[in-house]
Design a protein around this motif. Structure first.
Motif, short mmCIF file in Angstrom:
data_model
loop_
_atom_site.label_atom_id
_atom_site.label_comp_id
_atom_site.label_asym_id
_atom_site.label_seq_id
_atom_site.Cartn_x
_atom_site.Cartn_y
_atom_site.Cartn_z
N SER A 391 -6.65 1.79 -14.36
CA SER A 391 -5.63 2.83 -14.87
C SER A 391 -6.06 3.86 -16.03
O SER A 391 -5.43 4.82 -16.28
N GLY A 392 -7.21 3.48 -16.52
CA GLY A 392 -7.94 4.63 -17.61
C GLY A 392 -8.94 5.38 -16.71
O GLY A 392 -9.51 6.27 -17.43
N ILE A 393 -9.23 5.08 -15.58
CA ILE A 393 -10.25 6.02 -15.00
C ILE A 393 -9.86 7.34 -14.18
O ILE A 393 -9.49 7.40 -13.18
N LEU A 394 -9.58 8.29 -15.24
CA LEU A 394 -8.98 9.63 -14.84
C LEU A 394 -9.86 10.23 -13.77
O LEU A 394 -9.50 11.15 -13.03
N SER A 395 -11.22 10.00 -13.90
CA SER A 395 -11.95 10.69 -12.91
C SER A 395 -11.71 10.39 -11.52
O SER A 395 -12.03 11.00 -10.49
N SER A 396 -11.05 9.15 -11.16
CA SER A 396 -10.66 8.87 -9.89
C SER A 396 -9.55 9.78 -9.38
O SER A 396 -9.40 9.98 -8.23
N MET A 397 -8.87 10.36 -10.40
CA MET A 397 -7.73 11.28 -9.79
C MET A 397 -8.60 12.44 -9.24
O MET A 397 -8.02 13.29 -8.34
N THR A 398 -9.48 12.88 -9.99
CA THR A 398 -10.04 14.32 -9.55
C THR A 398 -11.01 14.09 -8.30
O THR A 398 -11.17 14.94 -7.70
N GLN A 399 -11.32 12.60 -8.02
CA GLN A 399 -12.18 12.63 -6.86
C GLN A 399 -11.39 12.61 -5.79
O GLN A 399 -11.44 12.86 -4.56
N ALA A 400 -10.03 11.83 -6.07
CA ALA A 400 -9.12 11.95 -4.96
C ALA A 400 -8.41 12.89 -4.44
O ALA A 400 -8.32 13.86 -4.97
N ASN A 401 -8.04 12.75 -3.06
CA ASN A 401 -7.18 13.97 -2.45
C ASN A 401 -5.73 13.34 -1.65
O ASN A 401 -5.06 14.04 -1.23
N CYS A 402 -5.65 11.97 -2.06
CA CYS A 402 -4.88 11.31 -1.50
C CYS A 402 -4.41 10.09 -2.29
O CYS A 402 -5.40 9.39 -3.04
N PHE A 403 -3.32 9.63 -2.28
CA PHE A 403 -2.67 8.27 -2.67
C PHE A 403 -2.74 7.27 -1.63
O PHE A 403 -2.21 7.54 -0.26
N ILE A 404 -3.31 6.09 -1.61
CA ILE A 404 -3.18 4.83 -0.66
C ILE A 404 -2.00 4.04 -1.15
O ILE A 404 -2.15 3.57 -2.07
N VAL A 405 -1.04 4.13 -0.42
CA VAL A 405 0.41 3.64 -0.90
C VAL A 405 0.32 2.21 -0.07
O VAL A 405 0.54 2.00 1.04
N LEU A 406 0.27 1.29 -1.16
CA LEU A 406 0.35 -0.06 -0.57
C LEU A 406 1.67 -0.72 -0.95
O LEU A 406 2.25 -0.79 -2.21
N ASN A 407 2.47 -1.52 -0.02
CA ASN A 407 3.82 -2.13 -0.47
C ASN A 407 3.61 -3.21 -1.15
O ASN A 407 2.50 -3.97 -1.27
N LYS A 408 4.85 -3.41 -1.75
CA LYS A 408 5.04 -4.61 -2.84
C LYS A 408 4.39 -5.63 -2.17
O LYS A 408 3.75 -6.73 -2.86
N ASN A 409 4.82 -6.35 -0.80
CA ASN A 409 4.51 -7.47 -0.50
C ASN A 409 3.09 -7.50 0.22
O ASN A 409 2.56 -8.48 0.65
N ASP A 410 2.34 -6.45 0.41
CA ASP A 410 1.03 -6.24 0.98
C ASP A 410 0.17 -7.25 -0.04
O ASP A 410 0.47 -7.27 -0.89
N SER A 411 -0.74 -7.95 0.85
CA SER A 411 -1.77 -8.46 0.30
C SER A 411 -3.05 -7.85 0.54
O SER A 411 -3.36 -6.74 1.00
N PHE A 412 -4.30 -8.86 0.34
CA PHE A 412 -5.56 -8.27 0.70
C PHE A 412 -5.67 -7.06 2.12
O PHE A 412 -5.12 -7.48 2.91
N VAL A 413 -6.16 -6.19 1.76
CA VAL A 413 -6.27 -5.18 2.97
C VAL A 413 -7.70 -5.11 3.67
O VAL A 413 -9.00 -5.11 3.01
N GLU A 414 -7.90 -5.61 4.99
CA GLU A 414 -9.14 -5.76 5.73
C GLU A 414 -9.84 -4.42 5.84
O GLU A 414 -9.11 -3.43 6.13
N LYS A 415 -11.36 -4.40 5.59
CA LYS A 415 -11.97 -3.21 6.00
C LYS A 415 -11.61 -2.85 7.50
O LYS A 415 -11.54 -3.77 8.26
N GLY A 416 -11.24 -1.56 7.56
CA GLY A 416 -11.02 -1.14 8.91
C GLY A 416 -9.50 -1.17 9.40
O GLY A 416 -9.25 -0.70 10.40
N SER A 417 -8.74 -1.73 8.47
CA SER A 417 -7.36 -1.78 9.02
C SER A 417 -6.72 -0.47 8.66
O SER A 417 -7.17 0.28 7.83
N THR A 418 -5.44 -0.31 9.10
CA THR A 418 -4.80 0.91 8.80
C THR A 418 -4.08 0.71 7.42
O THR A 418 -3.23 -0.30 7.40
N VAL A 419 -3.99 2.02 6.64
CA VAL A 419 -3.21 1.97 5.61
C VAL A 419 -2.44 3.22 5.36
O VAL A 419 -2.55 4.21 6.10
N ASN A 420 -1.15 3.07 4.76
CA ASN A 420 -0.42 4.35 4.43
C ASN A 420 -1.11 5.23 3.53
O ASN A 420 -1.41 4.97 2.30
#
Ligand code: AMP
Ligand code: MG
Length: 428
Positions: A391-420
Motif C-alpha cells: 500500500s506504500g508502492i505508489l509507483s504501482s499506481m503509475t504502472q497500472a491501467n486497471c484495478f484487479i477487483v477481487l471479491n471478499k470471499n475470493d482466495s488464491f487466484v490460479e495463473k491463467g484464471s479469469t479475474v474482474n
C-alpha cells in the motif's frame, strides 16, 4: 442488504455514533465495501444551492432544474442529403427539375407530382415532397432527373422535432454535463442554465514525518505525496478546493484545523492519522467534534478509512499510505462527491473479465483492489498484476491501467484464471 423504512428511520448518524448496537449488522470497525456504499447513500445529502451559468462554462457541472425545450429540434422538416426533393407521380421514374433549395432558405417551396427541386443537406423540404434522392443515385439530363427505382416514402427527410420535441423535458435535474450536453443545450438555443453550485473541499495531510515538496528531506521523513495526489484527483471533479497543508500529530492542532475546515467546507478530506498507531488522533478528535459512520472497511488496500460529519461538513479520513489513499478516494470518495454535487446515477466503470497472467495470493475476508496492467494479446485481454502490491508502492499506481477487483470471499487466484478488472481510464 436493503434499507427498509424501519431501518431508514433508525439511521441517524448521531444515534449510530453513540450506540452502534442500535442497528444489527452494523460495525463501524469492519464494514463491507457494499454496505459502506449503502450507508453512505443514506447520509450524503446533495447540495441545493444553484447558480446560473453560460452553457460554455457548464461542462462538468450538474443540471439543477429540469430543462424543457421551448422549440422543436430540428424546427422544420429538412433534407438529410444533398440531392433532389421529388413529388412522386405513380410509378414514374423521371422528374422535371423546377429550381433549387439551399440550407438557410426559410421560404416554403412547393412541388407537384412529377416535379423535383435540387436540395442541399439541411434545406427546407418543399410542400408536396415525398422523398429526397441522394445525388449519387440519379442521372441529371436536360432539366430532368431519372432514378432507377422508387424510393421509400419520406426517405432522407429529417422530421421536425425528431431530435427534441417542443415541451419535452430533455435533461433532468441531476444530469451530469458532458460535451454532448453542452451541444444539446446550444441546439435548444439556451445561452444560460441553472446548475448546482460547486462544492468547496478542504484537504490536508497529517503526520510529523510528512514534509512539503521543495524542502530538504531528512532520514525518517517522507515527502507529502498524498496532498498532491488528492489535489490532482479533486481537480478532475470540478470542485473548489482549499489546501490546508500538513498538520502535525497533535490533538489540539488537529482539532483546531478540523473545526476551521468545517467552517469553510462542504467536504473535508484528510490523509493519515486514522489508523491505530499511538499518534493517530483523528479518531479521538472526531469523537469530540463530530459523528462517525465507519472507521474501517474490509478492503485492501485502505482498511483504515473514516466517514463522518463535522458540523454540516462531510468528512473522509483517508489512510496515510499513498496507494490506500488513492484507492479509497477513487472507490469511495469520488462517488460520494458526485452524489453531493447533485449528480444522480453515477457509477464507477463496470468490471469486465480478463485472464490473469500470474497467480495472486489472497486470503478470504477483504475485498481487494490490486493494480494491474491490461494488454491485448491475440484478441484476448490479459492482465498482469504489478510486481509490488504494497500500500506504500505508489509507483504501482503509475504502472497500472486497471484495478484487479477481487471479491471478499475470493482466495488464491490460479495463473491463467479469469479475474474482474476495472479500467482506470473511466475513473480518472
Ligand atoms: P498513517 O495512516 O498516518 O499511520 O500513515 C501510514 C503511512 O503512510 C506511514 O508510513 C506514513 O509515513 C505514510 N504517510 C502518511 N501521510 C502521508 C503523506 N501525506 N504522503 C505520503 N505518505 C504519507
Ligand atoms: Mg501518521
Amino acid at each position: 442488504m436493503q434499507f427498509n423504512q424501519e431501518m431508514k428511520k433508525s439511521i441517524n448518524l448521531k444515534k449510530l455514533s453513540k450506540d452502534p448496537s442500535c442497528l444489527s449488522d452494523y460495525d463501524p470497525n469492519a464494514m463491507d465495501f457494499e454496505k459502506a456504499q449503502l450507508y453512505l447513500e443514506q447520509f450524503l445529502t446533495p447540495v441545493t444551492a444553484v447558480e446560473k451559468l453560460p452553457i460554455q462554462d457548464a461542462l462538468g457541472r450538474v443540471i439543477a432544474k429540469d430543462i424543457k425545450s421551448s422549440i422543436n429540434v430540428p424546427n422544420y422538416d429538412n433534407s438529410a442529403m444533398d440531392g433532389y426533393a421529388i413529388g412522386l407521380n405513380q410509378n414514374q421514374l423521371t422528374f422535371k427539375v423546377i429550381g433549387s433549395i439551399f440550407a438557410g432558405s426559410t421560404t416554403l417551396q412547393k412541388i407537384k407530382p412529377g416535379q423535383a427541386m435540387q436540395i442541399m443537406t439541411g434545406g427546407r423540404i418543399p410542400k408536396g415532397c415525398d422523398a429526397v434522392i441522394p445525388i449519387e443515385l440519379l442521372n441529371e439530363h436536360d432539366g430532368l432527373i431519372t432514378i432507377d427505382e422508387l424510393p421509400k416514402k419520406y426517405a432522407n427527410i429529417r422530421n421536425i422535432g425528431e431530435d427534441v420535441k417542443k415541451g419535452e423535458v430533455i435533461l433532468k435535474q441531476g444530469h451530469f454535463i458532458r460535451p454532448a450536453e453542452v451541444g444539446l443545450l446550444a441546439s435548444l438555443g439556451l445561452a444560460h442554465i441553472n446548475v448546482f453550485k460547486k462544492l468547496t473541499v478542504v484537504f490536508f495531510s497529517s503526520g510529523d514525518e510528512v514534509i512539503s515538496v521543495g524542502m530538504p528531506i531528512k532520514i525518517g521523513q517522507v515527502y507529502d505525496s498524498n496532498r498532491y495526489s488528492i489535489r490532482a484527483m479533486l481537480s478532475r471533479l470540478n470542485v473548489d478546493f482549499i489546501d490546508f497543508k500538513n498538520v502535525i500529530d497533535d490533538k489540539t492542532v488537529i482539532k483546531k484545523t478540523l473545526l476551521k475546515a468545517a467552517s469553510k467546507a462542504d467536504l473535508i478530506i484528510t490523509s493519515g492519522g486514522v489508523s491505530v498507531g499511538k499518534a493517530d488522533y483523528m479518531k479521538e478528535v472526531l469523537a469530540e467534534i463530530g459523528e462517525v459512520l465507519f472507521w474501517k472497511l474490509s478492503i485492501k488496500p485502505g482498511r483504515p478509512l473514516a466517514y463522518g460529519k463535522i458540523k454540516q461538513a462531510h468528512y473522509f479520513g483517508l489512510p496515510g499510505n499513498p496507494v490506500s489513499a488513492m484507492v479509497t478516494f477513487y472507490q469511495i470518495v469520488q462517488p460520494a462527491i458526485k452524489k453531493i454535487m447533485g449528480q444522480t446515477n453515477y457509477h464507477l466503470p463496470p468490471c469486465f473479465q480478463a485472464k490473469c497472467s500470474t497467480s495472486i495470493k489472497k486470503r478470504p475476508g477483504r475485498m481487494e483492489f490490486q493494480r494491474g496492467v491490461l494488454i491485448k494479446k491475440n484478441d484476448e485481454w490479459i492482465v498482469n498484476p504489478t510486481p509490488h502490491q504494497g500500500s506504500g508502492i505508489l509507483s504501482s499506481m503509475t504502472q497500472a491501467n486497471c484495478f484487479i477487483v477481487l471479491n471478499k470471499n475470493d482466495s488464491f487466484v490460479e495463473k491463467g484464471s479469469t479475474v474482474n478488472v476495472q479500467i482506470m481510464d473511466g475513473i480518472i
